[in-house]
Scaffold this active site. Structure first.
Site, mmCIF file in Angstrom:
data_model
loop_
_atom_site.group_PDB
_atom_site.id
_atom_site.type_symbol
_atom_site.label_atom_id
_atom_site.label_comp_id
_atom_site.label_asym_id
_atom_site.label_seq_id
_atom_site.Cartn_x
_atom_site.Cartn_y
_atom_site.Cartn_z
ATOM 1 N N LYS A 52 0.806 -1.196 0.000
ATOM 2 C CA LYS A 52 0.000 0.000 0.000
ATOM 3 C C LYS A 52 0.851 1.264 0.000
ATOM 4 O O LYS A 52 0.369 2.355 -0.234
ATOM 5 C CB LYS A 52 -0.888 -0.007 1.273
ATOM 6 N N ASP A 109 7.424 2.877 -2.854
ATOM 7 C CA ASP A 109 7.733 3.937 -1.894
ATOM 8 C C ASP A 109 9.219 3.972 -1.541
ATOM 9 O O ASP A 109 9.864 4.999 -1.683
ATOM 10 C CB ASP A 109 6.856 3.818 -0.622
ATOM 11 N N ASP A 112 14.770 -0.499 -0.251
ATOM 12 C CA ASP A 112 15.500 -0.696 1.006
ATOM 13 C C ASP A 112 16.510 -1.831 0.826
ATOM 14 O O ASP A 112 17.551 -1.634 0.222
ATOM 15 C CB ASP A 112 14.472 -0.965 2.107
ATOM 16 N N LYS A 140 17.367 3.700 0.144
ATOM 17 C CA LYS A 140 18.318 3.528 1.259
ATOM 18 C C LYS A 140 19.410 2.573 0.785
ATOM 19 O O LYS A 140 19.367 1.380 1.103
ATOM 20 C CB LYS A 140 17.619 2.880 2.463
ATOM 21 N N PHE A 161 14.436 4.629 9.689
ATOM 22 C CA PHE A 161 13.054 4.268 9.374
ATOM 23 C C PHE A 161 12.204 5.533 9.272
ATOM 24 O O PHE A 161 12.263 6.406 10.137
ATOM 25 C CB PHE A 161 12.490 3.323 10.436
ATOM 26 N N VAL A 162 11.418 5.621 8.204
ATOM 27 C CA VAL A 162 10.588 6.811 7.972
ATOM 28 C C VAL A 162 9.110 6.423 7.866
ATOM 29 O O VAL A 162 8.780 5.277 7.569
ATOM 30 C CB VAL A 162 11.013 7.545 6.682
ATOM 31 N N ASP A 168 4.313 3.349 6.306
ATOM 32 C CA ASP A 168 3.710 3.014 7.595
ATOM 33 C C ASP A 168 4.716 2.525 8.621
ATOM 34 O O ASP A 168 5.823 2.090 8.305
ATOM 35 C CB ASP A 168 2.677 1.903 7.409
ATOM 36 N N ARG A 174 0.330 6.275 7.465
ATOM 37 C CA ARG A 174 0.362 6.396 6.000
ATOM 38 C C ARG A 174 -0.247 7.722 5.557
ATOM 39 O O ARG A 174 0.093 8.259 4.512
ATOM 40 C CB ARG A 174 -0.416 5.241 5.347
HETATM 41 P P1 IMP Z 1 12.850 -4.039 0.704
HETATM 42 O O1 IMP Z 1 12.259 -5.289 0.159
HETATM 43 O O2 IMP Z 1 13.711 -4.274 1.904
HETATM 44 O O3 IMP Z 1 13.525 -3.173 -0.332
HETATM 45 O O4 IMP Z 1 11.678 -3.247 1.360
HETATM 46 C C1 IMP Z 1 10.812 -2.509 0.668
HETATM 47 C C2 IMP Z 1 9.589 -2.253 1.511
HETATM 48 O O5 IMP Z 1 9.868 -2.174 2.906
HETATM 49 C C3 IMP Z 1 9.043 -0.912 1.134
HETATM 50 O O6 IMP Z 1 8.107 -1.061 0.106
HETATM 51 C C4 IMP Z 1 8.394 -0.457 2.399
HETATM 52 O O7 IMP Z 1 7.058 -0.905 2.428
HETATM 53 C C5 IMP Z 1 9.150 -1.140 3.498
HETATM 54 N N1 IMP Z 1 10.083 -0.194 4.133
HETATM 55 C C6 IMP Z 1 11.414 -0.164 4.034
HETATM 56 N N2 IMP Z 1 11.942 0.840 4.728
HETATM 57 C C7 IMP Z 1 10.896 1.491 5.273
HETATM 58 C C8 IMP Z 1 10.775 2.660 6.089
HETATM 59 O O8 IMP Z 1 11.747 3.333 6.476
HETATM 60 N N3 IMP Z 1 9.522 3.011 6.445
HETATM 61 C C9 IMP Z 1 8.416 2.335 6.048
HETATM 62 N N4 IMP Z 1 8.475 1.252 5.272
HETATM 63 C C10 IMP Z 1 9.704 0.827 4.890
HETATM 64 MG MG MG Z 2 5.396 -1.186 3.960
#
Ligand code: IMP
Ligand code: MG
Length: 188
Positions: A52, A109, A112, A140, A161-162, A168, A174
């Protein structure tokens, strides 16, 4: 000022430091829109939002795009409740429309660890799109586990973390219009 006594209050996020204002987000999003317009001039694109968290970014980005554009959405298993990833990515909601031969832009969004977008990129490439690009509002890079980069990046941020603008913490915040730093001591 301890958080537990404040967590159920309205506007608890007002105590969280602002990282990007609504104006900064709007300005950068419009720039990315213009870039997409230029890159796909005379063509059409399908914006594939990752539910979302990307809902707000997709809504605003799409309004800065003037070329022919449609929406689709996917959903994947997310972080769960806290600030840490489980590592496993699972598709919860698939595309509604076929994407073969189309210009696809995955709209996310945050990039990470990269696990989510690496999973989605591999999955969508199996459908043989004409082009597959990634637009991530935040990046990030220090957290990356998978080798993956966005084609369109809003802002590169440090490992913090944001919340807000679609993002969220345990499904909360959100709706916060700007992007704020989550205090590490905030209770789950
Ligand atoms: P990844 O698979 O680790 O790249 O994570 C991606 C997902 O983790 C993003 O779509 C976000 O939903 C969530 N996420 C990663 N970092 C944050 C953050 O700082 N705040 C909120 N959601 C995050
Ligand atoms: Mg998320």
């Amino acid at each position: 000022m301890p958080y537990p006594s404040h967590v159920s209050h309205a506007n608890v996020h007002k105590n969280f430091p602002v990282l990007f204002s609504t104006e900064q987000i709007a300005e950068r999003t419009a720039e990315i829109g213009r870039q997409i317009d230029a890159d796909f001039a005379g063509q059409s694109v399908v914006l594939v939002g990752v539910l979302k968290g990307a809902a707000m970014f997709l809504a605003d980005l799409s309004r800065s795009i003037t070329i022919d554009c449609t929406f689709d959405f996917v959903a994947v298993s997310s972080y769960g409740k806290g600030q840490r990833t489980s590592g496993a990515v699972k598709l919860i909601k698939d595309l509604d429309q076929p994407i073969e031969g189309k210009n696809i832009i995955i709209v996310e969004d945050i990039l990470d660890t990269g696990l989510t977008l690496a999973f989605l990129r591999k999955l969508l490439l199996q459908h043989k799109p004409k082009a597959l690009k990634i637009a991530a509002l935040l990046d990030k890079p220090s957290r990356r586990l998978e080798k993956i980069d966005a084609d369109y990046t809003g802002f590169v941020i440090p490992n913090h973390f944001v919340i807000g603008y679609g993002m969220d913490y345990a499904e909360r915040f959100r709706n916060v219009p700007d992007i704020r730093l989550m205090p590490p001591d905030f209770p789950e």
